[in-house]
Design an enzyme around this catalytic site. Structure first.
Site, PDB file in Angstrom:
ATOM      1  N   SER A  39       0.832  -1.202   0.000  1.00  0.00           N
ATOM      2  CA  SER A  39       0.000   0.000   0.000  1.00  0.00           C
ATOM      3  C   SER A  39       0.874   1.264   0.000  1.00  0.00           C
ATOM      4  CB  SER A  39      -0.955  -0.039   1.196  1.00  0.00           C
ATOM      5  OG  SER A  39      -2.007   0.877   1.038  1.00  0.00           O
TER       6      SER A  39
ATOM      7  N   ASP B 246      -5.797  -3.636  -2.166  1.00  0.00           N
ATOM      8  CA  ASP B 246      -4.734  -3.296  -1.220  1.00  0.00           C
ATOM      9  C   ASP B 246      -4.072  -4.542  -0.620  1.00  0.00           C
ATOM     10  OD1 ASP B 246      -3.381  -2.396   1.235  1.00  0.00           O
ATOM     11  OD2 ASP B 246      -4.395  -0.497   0.861  1.00  0.00           O
TER      12      ASP B 246
END
Length: 273
Positions: free
Chosen positions: A40, A153
Site C-alpha cells: 500500500s 490493497d
C-alpha cells in the site's frame, strides 16, 4: 562479507510518510539496503527506493502528493474513488516503470479480491500497475484489474511484507510498521461509524504484528495521535519516523556490522590456515 539486508515498508495511508523519516536516518547512517518490499503506501516509498532515487528526491515527491493528485471520483459501484491519478503521478515522477529495469530488487504486495490470495509483483512487469493495485483500499478505491484479476490493497493479506522481502533474498530484514502504535485519535467511539473504524484499525494493527516475527528488527513510529488520512501533516510523520529509526539504529548497526566483522575474521583465519 556481510549478510544481505532487506527492508519491508507497511501500509498505512498518510502514515506512510513516516517511512521517509526512517529511510532518511538509515541512509544517512550508511545502513545498506539490498532488497525492498512494500505494501500500500509503503509500496510507493519502496518503489522510489528501488528506482535508486535519493532520499531528498523521494521526500520532494511526497511533498507534492495530495488527495486531488492521487484520487478522483470513480462513479463506480466497486469503489468511491479511483487511484488512476496516482498512476499518472508516478509515471511522471519515477525514473523506471518496469520491475526488470530497477537497480534494486523490489516486491510489491497486492491481494486477489476473488481468491483472497496474496499477489506479489517482482522481477518483471509493470511497476505503476503494481503500486496502484497495492494501494487500492477496498471499499474506497476501485480494484485494479490486471490479467483478468481484480486486485486490491496488499494490506488485506500482508500489511508488513516481511516474507516478501525475505523471499527476494534478504538475510537480515528490517520491518517498518506505521500502524503498530495504535490509534489514540479516536478516543472512545460512541457511534456505529466510530466503532467500525476503531475496529478496523485494531484488525490492521493485529494483522501487521503477526508479520513481525519474520523480521530481525522492527521500527514502529509513534503516530497513534495522527489519522491515516492526514496527508497534510507530512513533516510530523517524517519526524516520528526519524525518532523511531534513531532509537533502533544501534541495534541495527550491531546486527549488520558485527556480523560483517565476524565474517571477515573467519575469512582471515581461514586464509592464515
Amino acid at each position: 562479507m556481510r549478510k544481505s539486508v532487506g527492508i519491508a515498508f507497511s501500509g498505512g495511508a498518510a502514515r506512510g510518510y513516516a517511512h521517509l523519516g526512517v529511510l532518511k536516518i538509515l541512509l544517512e547512517n550508511e545502513i545498506p539496503i539490498d532488497y525492498v518490499a512494500g505494501t500500500s503506501a509503503g509500496s510507493i516509498v519502496a518503489a522510489a527506493l528501488a528506482c535508486g532515487m535519493d532520499i531528498k528526491d523521494i521526500i520532494k515527491i511526497g511533498s507534492q502528493m495530495n488527495w486531488l493528485r492521487i484520487a478522483k471520483f470513480s462513479y463506480s459501484a466497486k469503489g468511491i474513488l479511483s487511484n488512476e491519478p496516482l498512476g499518472n503521478f508516478l509515471e511522471k515522477n519515477l525514473p523506471y516503470k518496469r520491475f526488470e529495469d530497477l537497480p534494486k530488487p523490489l516486491a510489491v504486495v497486492a491481494c486477489d479480491l476473488e481468491r483472497g490470495e496474496e499477489v506479489v509483483f517482482k522481477e518483471k512487469g509493470d511497476l505503476i500497475t503494481a503500486v496502484r493495485a497495492s494501494c487500492a483500499i477496498p471499499g474506497v478505491f476501485v480494484p485494479v484489474e490486471y490479467q483478468g484479476r481484480m486486485l486490491i490493497d496488499g494490506g488485506v493479506t500482508s500489511l508488513v511484507p516481511t516474507r516478501a522481502v525475505r523471499e527476494l533474498g534478504a538475510e537480515i530484514v528490517i520491518a517498518v510498521d506505521v500502524n503498530a502504535s495504535g490509534s489514540s485519535f479516536w478516543g472512545t467511539p460512541t457511534t456505529f461509524l466510530g466503532i467500525f473504524f476503531q475496529s478496523a484499525m485494531l484488525l490492521l494493527r493485529t494483522a501487521g504484528k503477526s508479520q513481525h516475527y519474520q523480521a530481525d528488527a522492527v521500527i514502529i513510529p509513534q503516530v497513534s495521535h495522527l489519522r491515516p488520512d492526514e496527508i497534510g501533516k507530512m513533516d510530523e510523520f517524517i519526524k516520528a519516523g526519524e525518532k523511531a529509526a534513531l532509537e533502533k539504529l544501534d541495534e541495527i548497526k550491531k546486527m549488520i556490522f558485527d556480523q560483517e566483522k565476524l565474517s571477515s575474521e573467519i575469512e582471515f583465519g581461514n586464509a592464515q590456515v
